[in-house]
Enzyme design. Structure first.
Site, PDB file in Angstrom:
ATOM      1  CB  THR A 233       9.445  69.465   1.006  1.00  0.00           C
ATOM      2  OG1 THR A 233       9.380  67.900   1.509  1.00  0.00           O
ATOM      3  CG2 THR A 233       8.035  69.743   0.554  1.00  0.00           C
ATOM      4  CB  SER A 268       1.242  67.995   5.906  1.00  0.00           C
ATOM      5  OG  SER A 268       2.354  68.830   5.337  1.00  0.00           O
ATOM      6  CE1 TYR A 270       7.321  72.764   5.293  1.00  0.00           C
ATOM      7  CE2 TYR A 270       7.108  70.467   4.750  1.00  0.00           C
ATOM      8  CZ  TYR A 270       7.731  71.283   4.804  1.00  0.00           C
ATOM      9  OH  TYR A 270       9.100  71.295   4.264  1.00  0.00           O
ATOM     10  CG  HIS A 271       4.697  67.990   2.873  1.00  0.00           C
ATOM     11  ND1 HIS A 271       4.343  67.558   4.039  1.00  0.00           N
ATOM     12  CD2 HIS A 271       5.875  67.771   2.781  1.00  0.00           C
ATOM     13  CE1 HIS A 271       5.282  66.778   4.636  1.00  0.00           C
ATOM     14  NE2 HIS A 271       6.453  66.855   3.881  1.00  0.00           N
ATOM     15  CE  LYS A 274       9.322  73.982   2.378  1.00  0.00           C
ATOM     16  NZ  LYS A 274      10.438  74.720   2.771  1.00  0.00           N
TER      17      LYS A 274
HETATM   18  O1  LIG Z   1       8.148  58.634  14.777  1.00  0.00           O
HETATM   19  C1  LIG Z   1       7.933  58.719  13.572  1.00  0.00           C
HETATM   20  C2  LIG Z   1       8.098  59.665  12.670  1.00  0.00           C
HETATM   21  C3  LIG Z   1       7.970  59.641  11.350  1.00  0.00           C
HETATM   22  N1  LIG Z   1       7.254  58.505  10.619  1.00  0.00           N
HETATM   23  C4  LIG Z   1       7.164  58.439   9.383  1.00  0.00           C
HETATM   24  O2  LIG Z   1       8.213  58.826   8.796  1.00  0.00           O
HETATM   25  C5  LIG Z   1       7.860  59.504   7.489  1.00  0.00           C
HETATM   26  C6  LIG Z   1       8.749  60.805   7.665  1.00  0.00           C
HETATM   27  O3  LIG Z   1       8.391  61.763   8.602  1.00  0.00           O
HETATM   28  P1  LIG Z   1       9.181  62.816   9.359  1.00  0.00           P
HETATM   29  O4  LIG Z   1       8.364  63.479  10.381  1.00  0.00           O
HETATM   30  O5  LIG Z   1      10.435  62.316   9.228  1.00  0.00           O
HETATM   31  O6  LIG Z   1       9.216  63.803   7.988  1.00  0.00           O
HETATM   32  P2  LIG Z   1       8.136  64.599   7.347  1.00  0.00           P
HETATM   33  O7  LIG Z   1       7.135  65.158   8.224  1.00  0.00           O
HETATM   34  O8  LIG Z   1       7.748  64.226   6.093  1.00  0.00           O
HETATM   35  O9  LIG Z   1       8.793  66.234   7.074  1.00  0.00           O
HETATM   36  C7  LIG Z   1      10.325  66.302   7.227  1.00  0.00           C
HETATM   37  O10 LIG Z   1      10.809  65.929   5.839  1.00  0.00           O
HETATM   38  C8  LIG Z   1      10.288  66.707   4.940  1.00  0.00           C
HETATM   39  C9  LIG Z   1      11.044  66.218   3.600  1.00  0.00           C
HETATM   40  S1  LIG Z   1       9.891  64.757   2.947  1.00  0.00           S
HETATM   41  O11 LIG Z   1       9.474  64.056   3.899  1.00  0.00           O
HETATM   42  O12 LIG Z   1       8.820  65.620   2.225  1.00  0.00           O
HETATM   43  O13 LIG Z   1      10.796  64.321   1.743  1.00  0.00           O
HETATM   44  C10 LIG Z   1      10.680  68.288   5.115  1.00  0.00           C
HETATM   45  O14 LIG Z   1       9.942  69.166   4.019  1.00  0.00           O
HETATM   46  C11 LIG Z   1      10.293  68.715   6.412  1.00  0.00           C
HETATM   47  O15 LIG Z   1      10.524  70.031   6.560  1.00  0.00           O
HETATM   48  C12 LIG Z   1      10.856  67.821   7.574  1.00  0.00           C
HETATM   49  O16 LIG Z   1       9.915  68.171   8.874  1.00  0.00           O
HETATM   50  C13 LIG Z   1       6.444  59.621   7.537  1.00  0.00           C
HETATM   51  O17 LIG Z   1       5.788  58.771   6.777  1.00  0.00           O
HETATM   52  C14 LIG Z   1       6.069  59.216   8.993  1.00  0.00           C
HETATM   53  O18 LIG Z   1       4.914  59.049   8.955  1.00  0.00           O
HETATM   54  C15 LIG Z   1       7.105  57.330  11.732  1.00  0.00           C
HETATM   55  O19 LIG Z   1       6.903  56.270  11.110  1.00  0.00           O
HETATM   56  N2  LIG Z   1       7.541  57.569  12.856  1.00  0.00           N
END
Ligand SMILES: O=c1ccn([C@@H]2O[C@H](COP(=O)(O)OP(=O)(O)O[C@H]3O[C@H](CS(=O)(=O)O)[C@@H](O)[C@H](O)[C@H]3O)[C@@H](O)[C@H]2O)c(=O)[nH]1
Length: 482
Positions: A233, A268, A270-271, A274
């Site tokens: 990730t 997190s 989770y992260h 990885k």
């Molecule tokens: O309703 C929402 C949902 C999310 N966010 C924000 O959007 C960002 C991304 O959150 P996300 O829920 O879209 O993604 P994340 O939790 O980071 O995890 C997802 O994206 C990751 C890639 S990354 O984000 O680490 O590049 C993958 O590893 C995970 O499996 C996948 O679930 C965060 O800053 C979060 O706080 C909002 O502002 N509002």
């Protein structure tokens, strides 16, 4: 808006969390954990009741292998030579092939002529049952999905149902299928899920780290030339105040220079799982000569791929809830049902994003261009960067064109993360290998919004607001009253 703000606050208090999850012993879908523990060959007892997996190791041959003419001739050392003498891998095991990215990838690889086997313990479906969540789209059972694919295309996908943390099961699957490449999506992939309580945090790291370790041991023991394509990730890097490189950074320190793994600052459990995986993989590449590609994927959006669109039984899942739903997909559902877009905090959180059609393309590119023995390759797998505020603005504009009145609300951030920060991540290696990105265009957002509008009657609006707080995570297992 005021009401929404206060309801989001109250959702993150411990008292309301009590009402969030159902006690496992009251959950009608719970398996019997005592039986699961007794029948597992794994030396690691599965400790948590939500960590329940199918009771027995089951190898399901959903379809016979019927494409022997196309199959590569495997050498006894497990080399990648096929009957045509080229080194293109032919037999691909997709671990986690029933999930959002895994299912789309399995169909894509099968369509491209690879022999595909799905390995999955179906626990993603079980999480939904436990938490009272559901995909926006109705999804068929894995068995029906595979039967439908066979009847439409004549192509077989093998199916192995079981838990890769059970090394006996994984060994049988490896020895039976003899993969040239393993694509490993089979992890608990939600950051909020890993932050619900101690048991989910432990489950996430145990499941992810031990599962990957088992895959590494299986490759060493049974298929030493097999290429591991591991879903990492972008979140492993965090949000440093310097450019993010692809896996490694060259540093000069006190007059000496070295190229080192890029610093990891995951945010997190989770992260972090990885990050731990990446270290284990890097070590085994060095120590045993494993060939591996770590795909540091960004946030995926979209749902349709050419293959999943061939029949409704092939449709992919689409998560919009506060635990498994990801930002852009959630915003499109929120716009469709007239819920304000849930921007967490200041909304300056910037991440790399990609279309699910590019996920499947990237994985195929990695398989078709394997890492060398002993090489630990890292690709940053995303196509564009957006802040949450930028995504909200794009969805608002696209929604207006469709006559939707899209509002945005600033929700108190349930996570601990920088809300305004520098972000510039490299992502050239997959492009150099031939990735043709599907960028987020007006027409794509239109079609995503149309899609969410089509299914809007299935939306449970109670699942939209975030309910997991990074700061309030505790040892008490969260349960739900009926
Ligand atoms: O309703 C929402 C949902 C999310 N966010 C924000 O959007 C960002 C991304 O959150 P996300 O829920 O879209 O993604 P994340 O939790 O980071 O995890 C997802 O994206 C990751 C890639 S990354 O984000 O680490 O590049 C993958 O590893 C995970 O499996 C996948 O679930 C965060 O800053 C979060 O706080 C909002 O502002 N509002």
């Amino acid at each position: 808006m005021a009401q929404l703000l206060s309801s989001s606050c109250s959702l993150t208090t411990s008292s309301s969390n009590k009402a969030y999850l159902k006690p496992f012993n009251q959950c009608s879908t719970a398996f019997s954990i005592s039986v699961a523990c007794k029948t597992s060959r794994s030396p690691f007892r599965r400790l948590f009741s939500h960590d329940q997996k199918p009771k027995r190791r089951t190898v399901v041959r959903a379809t016979a292998i019927s494409t022997s003419q196309e199959a590569p001739s495997q050498t006894s050392s497990g080399s990648l030579e096929n009957s045509g003498g080229s080194s293109k891998p032919q037999r691909v095991m997709v671990i986690g092939g029933d999930g959002y990215c895994g299912w789309a990838t399995s169909l894509h690889l099968s369509n491209m002529g690879y022999e595909v086997a799905i390995v999955d313990n179906l626990v993603r479906r079980h999480f939904d049952h436990q938490l009272g969540l559901d995909s926006l789209t109705p999804i068929s059972s894995i068995h029906n999905r595979i039967r439908c694919w066979k009847s439409l295309t004549g192509k077989s996908i093998e199916l192995y149902i079981g838990d890769i943390c059970d090394f006996g099961f994984l060994s049988e699957a490896f020895q039976s299928f003899e993969p040239d490449a393993v694509v490993h999506f089979g992890e608990q992939r939600s950051a909020p899920y890993s932050m619900i309580d101690r048991s989910r945090a432990v489950f996430t790291q145990q499941n992810n780290v031990i599962g990957t370790l088992n895959v590494l041991f299986a490759i060493k023991e049974f298929r030493e030339q097999c290429h591991l394509v591991k879903l990492g990730t972008m979140g492993e890097y965090g949000t440093p105040n310097i450019d993010i490189e692809e896996g490694y950074i060259t540093i000069t320190h006190n007059g000496r220079t070295d190229t080192l793994p890029y610093p990891k600052q995951a945010s997190s459990f989770y992260h972090l799982s990885k990050v731990h995986d990446s270290h284990n993989i890097a070590f085994t590449c060095k120590a045993w000569g494993i060939r591996a590609t770590d795909l540091n994927q960004g946030v995926v959006y979209g749902v349709k791929t050419p293959e999943t669109e061939m029949h409704e039984e092939l449709h992919n899942r689409f998560d919009y809830d506060g635990v498994f739903g990801t930002a852009l997909n959630r915003f499109c559902v929120q716009a469709a049902v007239g819920h304000p877009l849930t921007v967490y905090g200041k909304g300056g959180q910037t991440r790399g994003y990609l279309d699910i059609r590019d996920t499947v393309q990237c994985v195929e590119i990695a398989i078709a261009n394997p890492a060398k023995p002993g090489e630990f390759r890292v690709f940053n797998q995303f196509t564009e960067q957006f802040s949450v505020n930028e995504l909200a603005a794009l969805v608002t504009k696209a929604g207006k064109k469709l006559g939707l009145d899209v509002q945005t609300v600033s929700v108190p951030n349930p996570r601990v993360e920088a809300e305004e920060h520098y972000y510039n991540a490299k992502h050239t290696k997959l492009i150099e290998l031939g990735l043709k990105p599907h960028l987020l265009s007006d027409s794509l957002l239109d079609s995503l919004l149309h899609f969410t509008i089509k299914y809007k009657d299935r939306v449970d609006t109670k699942q939209i607001m975030p309910s997991v707080s990074w700061k309030k995570i505790g040892v008490k297992t969260k349960t739900v009253t009926a």
